[in-house]
Enzyme design. Structure first.
Site, PDB file in Angstrom:
ATOM      1  N   SER A 217      28.688  72.590  10.585  1.00 58.55           N
ATOM      2  CA  SER A 217      27.579  72.077   9.867  1.00 58.55           C
ATOM      3  C   SER A 217      26.552  73.135   9.337  1.00 58.55           C
ATOM      4  O   SER A 217      26.042  73.884  10.134  1.00 58.55           O
ATOM      5  CB  SER A 217      26.924  70.962  10.669  1.00 58.55           C
ATOM      6  OG  SER A 217      25.807  70.513  10.278  1.00 58.55           O
ATOM      7  N   GLY A 219      23.609  72.180   7.967  1.00 56.42           N
ATOM      8  CA  GLY A 219      22.365  71.712   7.773  1.00 56.42           C
ATOM      9  C   GLY A 219      22.098  71.151   6.308  1.00 56.42           C
ATOM     10  O   GLY A 219      23.358  70.355   5.801  1.00 56.42           O
ATOM     11  N   GLY A 222      25.055  71.270   3.920  1.00 52.99           N
ATOM     12  CA  GLY A 222      26.425  70.449   3.697  1.00 52.99           C
ATOM     13  C   GLY A 222      27.330  71.157   4.956  1.00 52.99           C
ATOM     14  O   GLY A 222      26.818  71.457   5.965  1.00 52.99           O
ATOM     15  N   GLY A 248      24.868  64.666  12.346  1.00 52.62           N
ATOM     16  CA  GLY A 248      25.977  65.378  12.577  1.00 52.62           C
ATOM     17  C   GLY A 248      27.042  64.520  13.260  1.00 52.62           C
ATOM     18  O   GLY A 248      28.228  64.642  13.008  1.00 52.62           O
ATOM     19  N   ASP A 249      26.790  63.347  13.936  1.00 54.29           N
ATOM     20  CA  ASP A 249      27.325  62.085  14.403  1.00 54.29           C
ATOM     21  C   ASP A 249      28.120  61.494  13.327  1.00 54.29           C
ATOM     22  O   ASP A 249      29.413  61.226  13.472  1.00 54.29           O
ATOM     23  CB  ASP A 249      26.988  61.367  15.383  1.00 54.29           C
ATOM     24  CG  ASP A 249      25.956  62.324  16.309  1.00 54.29           C
ATOM     25  OD1 ASP A 249      26.635  63.147  16.990  1.00 54.29           O
ATOM     26  OD2 ASP A 249      25.015  61.771  16.918  1.00 54.29           O
TER      27      ASP A 249
END
Length: 309
Positions: A217, A219, A222, A248-249
């Site tokens: 990730s 941020g 992407g 993120g989940d």
């Protein structure tokens, strides 16, 4: 059925204020309470996408009871949490409407006894048999062995169930050595794992350490994915403002749903980025804006990248 594991569940509470200022009293304009912890957020997003999901981990005390009441009211999610003597933690997200920023306050988790850990391991093996994939997400509460995720990965592999690991620090380091199918670190977690701050080099190094596929990730920029099938970057069409809690989940849910649906990697990554961005736009932690997701998913730019030397 997709299985999600959240060893450090939480009751997520989101406060909205006009402007967050140190040393000042604030009038809260809105309060939203949701079942949380990384794997619980993953489960709720997967269920919203139409997948059958079972959520396991730990829950205890009055906070844990409230969490379970909320979870039982979530269509498509089966509660398989293991009761414990300690109290489930709370996480507080304070959304500053004027600045568009969020401040996060996370309580520590409850102490898990050896007996409670043994009960969870028995439950985990029972749930793996019908599972099509498993997500191992989040921090470890006190009392759980630091190598817990490594053991859970090996058990899932023995059952032939693909595993996605989303954690950090020493649990990630030990988990990677157990050869999970996918890991999803952010850029800081990846740098801590590999010692490299170049995302592509670090992602490839994480694969050499044992991960079959690494999806990093980045941020607002992407995702970067290094897989046996190829390497891709996936980016949202524009910077998304809002509450990043749970983004993120949602990306993990996109990756897992794409795995069980056997989507090509570019489609999996586009879904993951769109879900993540739609979660930032949503008003509460762990939710995603369905209209935003449907509008964004076709606009995510997915491009192949050249391997680092």
């Amino acid at each position: 059925m997709i299985l999600t594991v959240t060893l450090n569940t939480a009751l997520d509470i989101t406060y909205r204020v006009r402007s967050l200022r140190p040393h000042a009293s604030h009038r809260v304009s809105d309060v939203i309470e949701r079942p949380g912890g990384k794997g619980v957020n993953v489960a709720r997003v997967l269920a919203a996408l139409g997948h059958e999901v079972t959520a396991t981990g730990f829950a205890g005390g009055a906070t844990g009871q409230v969490l379970r009441e909320h979870l039982s009211a979530t269509p498509g999610v089966t509660d398989a949490l293991v009761p414990i003597a300690g109290a489930t933690r709370r996480t507080i997200a304070v959304v500053d409407d004027l600045a568009g920023d969020t401040t996060q306050l996370n309580e520590p988790g409850p102490q898990i006894s050896p007996t409670e850990w043994g009960l969870f391991l028995d439950r985990y093996e029972e749930l793996l048999a019908p599972a099509s994939a498993v997500a191992l997400s989040g921090s470890l509460p006190p009392g759980v062995p630091v190598g817990a995720y490594a053991g859970l990965i090996r058990t899932a592999r023995a059952f032939g169930v693909p595993v996605l690991l989303d954690t950090s620090g020493e649990p990630l380091r030990r988990g990677v050595a157990a050869r999970p199918d996918i890991i999803k670190p952010n850029s800081d977690e990846l740098a801590e794992l590999t010692g490299s701050h170049d995302p592509l080099r670090a992602t490839q190094d994480a694969r050499r350490r044992g991960a079959h596929t690494v999806v990093a990730s980045l941020g607002p920029e992407g995702l970067l994915a290094v897989t046996p099938e190829g390497r891709w970057r996936a980016a949202p069409p524009a910077h998304i403002h809002g509450n990043p809690t749970g983004a993120g989940d949602s990306a993990v849910a996109g990756l897992l749903s794409g795995l069980v649906e056997r989507l090509p990697w570019p489609e999996r990554l586009a879904r993951a980025v769109a879900l993540s961005a739609a979660t930032v736009r949503a008003p509460a932690a762990g939710e995603f804006d369905l209209a935003a997701y449907e509008e964004l998913v076709g606009r995510v730019a997915v491009t192949g990248v050249v391997s680092a030397a």
